[in-house]
Design an enzyme around this catalytic site. Structure first.
Site, short mmCIF file in Angstrom:
data_model
loop_
_atom_site.label_atom_id
_atom_site.label_comp_id
_atom_site.label_asym_id
_atom_site.label_seq_id
_atom_site.Cartn_x
_atom_site.Cartn_y
_atom_site.Cartn_z
CB ALA A 22 18.14 -47.28 32.50
CG ASN A 23 22.02 -52.17 31.47
OD1 ASN A 23 21.21 -51.93 30.57
ND2 ASN A 23 23.19 -52.73 31.26
N GLY A 25 26.33 -46.79 31.33
CA GLY A 25 26.74 -45.54 30.69
C GLY A 25 25.83 -44.36 30.95
CB SER A 152 25.92 -39.66 18.10
OG SER A 152 27.31 -39.71 17.88
CE1 TYR A 181 25.97 -45.48 17.36
CE2 TYR A 181 27.55 -43.80 16.71
CZ TYR A 181 26.68 -44.33 17.64
OH TYR A 181 26.51 -43.70 18.87
N1 LIG Z 1 29.36 -42.76 24.75
C1 LIG Z 1 29.44 -41.84 23.81
O1 LIG Z 1 30.46 -41.17 23.63
C2 LIG Z 1 28.26 -41.56 22.93
C3 LIG Z 1 28.41 -40.59 21.95
C4 LIG Z 1 27.33 -40.27 21.16
C5 LIG Z 1 26.10 -40.90 21.35
N2 LIG Z 1 26.00 -41.87 22.29
C6 LIG Z 1 24.69 -42.51 22.45
O2 LIG Z 1 24.35 -42.57 23.82
C7 LIG Z 1 23.45 -43.65 24.04
C8 LIG Z 1 23.89 -44.43 25.27
O3 LIG Z 1 25.12 -45.08 24.98
P1 LIG Z 1 26.27 -45.28 26.05
O4 LIG Z 1 27.44 -44.54 25.54
O5 LIG Z 1 25.78 -45.03 27.41
O6 LIG Z 1 26.60 -46.83 25.80
P2 LIG Z 1 26.50 -48.10 26.74
O7 LIG Z 1 27.15 -47.88 28.04
O8 LIG Z 1 26.97 -49.23 25.88
O9 LIG Z 1 24.92 -48.25 26.97
C9 LIG Z 1 24.08 -48.67 25.93
C10 LIG Z 1 22.84 -49.27 26.53
O10 LIG Z 1 21.98 -49.70 25.46
C11 LIG Z 1 21.53 -51.00 25.77
N3 LIG Z 1 21.12 -51.76 24.60
C12 LIG Z 1 21.85 -52.14 23.54
N4 LIG Z 1 21.11 -52.86 22.69
C13 LIG Z 1 19.86 -52.95 23.23
C14 LIG Z 1 18.65 -53.58 22.86
N5 LIG Z 1 18.56 -54.33 21.75
N6 LIG Z 1 17.57 -53.44 23.65
C15 LIG Z 1 17.65 -52.73 24.79
N7 LIG Z 1 18.77 -52.12 25.21
C16 LIG Z 1 19.87 -52.24 24.44
C17 LIG Z 1 22.74 -51.65 26.46
O11 LIG Z 1 22.35 -52.84 27.11
P3 LIG Z 1 23.47 -53.96 27.52
O12 LIG Z 1 24.25 -53.40 28.68
O13 LIG Z 1 22.63 -55.14 27.89
O14 LIG Z 1 24.30 -54.18 26.31
C18 LIG Z 1 23.13 -50.52 27.38
O15 LIG Z 1 22.29 -50.51 28.51
C19 LIG Z 1 23.44 -44.46 22.74
O16 LIG Z 1 22.27 -44.14 22.02
C20 LIG Z 1 24.66 -43.96 21.99
O17 LIG Z 1 24.49 -44.04 20.59
C21 LIG Z 1 27.05 -42.21 23.09
#
Ligand SMILES: NC(=O)c1ccc[n+]([C@@H]2O[C@H](COP(=O)([O-])OP(=O)(O)OC[C@H]3O[C@@H](n4cnc5c(N)ncnc54)[C@H](OP(=O)(O)O)[C@@H]3O)[C@@H](O)[C@H]2O)c1
Length: 313
Positions: A22-23, A25, A152, A181
């Site tokens: 939750a920190n 994106g 996704s 992935y």
């Molecule tokens: N962005 C897109 O276009 C997109 C598209 C399809 C699906 N998604 C999905 O949406 C979800 C959120 O992703 P986002 O796009 O918001 O990416 P993001 O900004 O990189 O956020 C990902 C979050 O997951 C955390 N994380 C990673 N590894 C972890 C672990 N081992 N334990 C606990 N937390 C962990 C990260 O922590 P840190 O900050 O400490 O690294 C960050 O808070 C993901 O499941 C992703 O697959 C995103």
């Protein structure tokens, strides 16, 4: 603009949510919205400093509240201690756990392993969340709560099948980062549906909804570039991404709709426009890669085998 709007979410005062990752994106924007509606959000993060920064940002002037708790999904011991501490705190405070959002995720990068020796992407995106859902299930059941699982459009390319092996899940070989992935996001969608089916069959009050955020400008892509030793592209990506991708706030709308009580258990929520890259959240058909209950049952059995414990419902 027509379509579902976040303002359709009711006030959330008195309700408690856990959001993994939750920190940053989509998780951060989901938390911001819920805290803004009076909800209490547990920011489940692996880096406490980043979590504190997010907490102070989203609670400023908001009617709701947030707390930061450490959770590393790539370490099953961390998952267990997070769940234990949370359950104790909920009981002590008399709060119910209304929803768990399985949001955190990693995409691509080199072959890395979790603390228990599983491939990192599957270990984080699917196995860690499956263990977390299991550990928090009693609290969710007590609240008649909801689980939301982030998938996704990459799930469309997932190759998990009725004959997938334990190795396909925890030690994929050869390692193709984008294929893995896709498999993790297929696993998220399969898991959500199987959990919904089993919960419904058991008469459980817990509901389960899957969501996907389209393609949203978040740190998911910059982290991937850094891990591919292409960090020099990150400044350019930061300029270009907001121009071509939807915002993280727009990407959070499917999660927010998935949390809404009017969204039936078993649904899949995401944008439809431009090949599902962007737009308002709609109820979608599940991708064919995740449409076979026998594949979901295979994943369920493999997940139980790897975790060494039964999954809930
Ligand atoms: N962005 C897109 O276009 C997109 C598209 C399809 C699906 N998604 C999905 O949406 C979800 C959120 O992703 P986002 O796009 O918001 O990416 P993001 O900004 O990189 O956020 C990902 C979050 O997951 C955390 N994380 C990673 N590894 C972890 C672990 N081992 N334990 C606990 N937390 C962990 C990260 O922590 P840190 O900050 O400490 O690294 C960050 O808070 C993901 O499941 C992703 O697959 C995103």
């Amino acid at each position: 603009m027509t379509g579902w709007q976040a303002r359709q979410l009711a006030e959330q005062t008195g309700r408690t949510f856990v959001i993994t990752g939750a920190n940053s994106g989509i998780g951060l924007e989901t938390a911001r919205d819920l805290v803004g509606r009076g909800g209490h959000v547990v920011l489940a993060v692996r880096d406490l400093a980043k979590g504190e920064q997010a907490r102070s940002e989203i609670t400023r002037g908001a009617s709701g509240s947030a707390e930061v708790r450490r959770l590393d999904l790539s370490d099953l011991d961390s998952v267990a201690s997070f769940a234990k501490d949370l359950a104790e705190q909920l009981e002590a405070s008399g709060r119910l756990l209304n929803a768990l959002v399985c949001n955190a995720g990693v995409m691509g990068g080199p072959y890395l392993m979790t603390s228990q020796g599983f491939e990192r992407q599957m270990g984080t995106n699917h196995l860690g969340h499956a263990a977390l859902v299991t550990a928090l299930w009693p609290g969710l059941r007590a609240a008649g709560g909801r689980v939301v699982v982030l998938s996704s459009i990459a799930a469309r390319g997932g190759r998990l099948s009725r004959t997938s092996s334990r190795e396909d899940l925890v030690a994929p070989s050869p390692y193709q980062a984008s294929r893995v992935y896709s498999n993790t996001k297929q696993a998220n969608l399969l898991f959500a549906q199987e959990l919904h089916r089993r919960a419904a069959a058991a008469g459980s009050p817990v509901s389960v909804v899957a969501a996907h955020p389209g393609v949203s400008a978040t740190n998911l892509f910059s982290r991937q570039l850094r891990e591919q030793n292409r960090g020099w592209l990150v400044p350019a990506a930061r300029v270009v991404m907001p121009l071509v991708l939807q915002s993280a706030a727009a990407g959070a709308l499917p999660t927010l709709r998935a949390l809404h009580t009017s969204t039936p258990s078993g649904s899949f929520v995401g944008p439809r426009a431009l090949g599902q890259f962007r737009g308002r959240p709609e109820l979608l058909d599940v991708y064919s890669s995740a449409g076979d209950p026998a594949v979901a049952a295979r994943l369920w059995a493999l997940t139980e085998e790897v975790l060494g414990a039964p999954l809930p419902a």
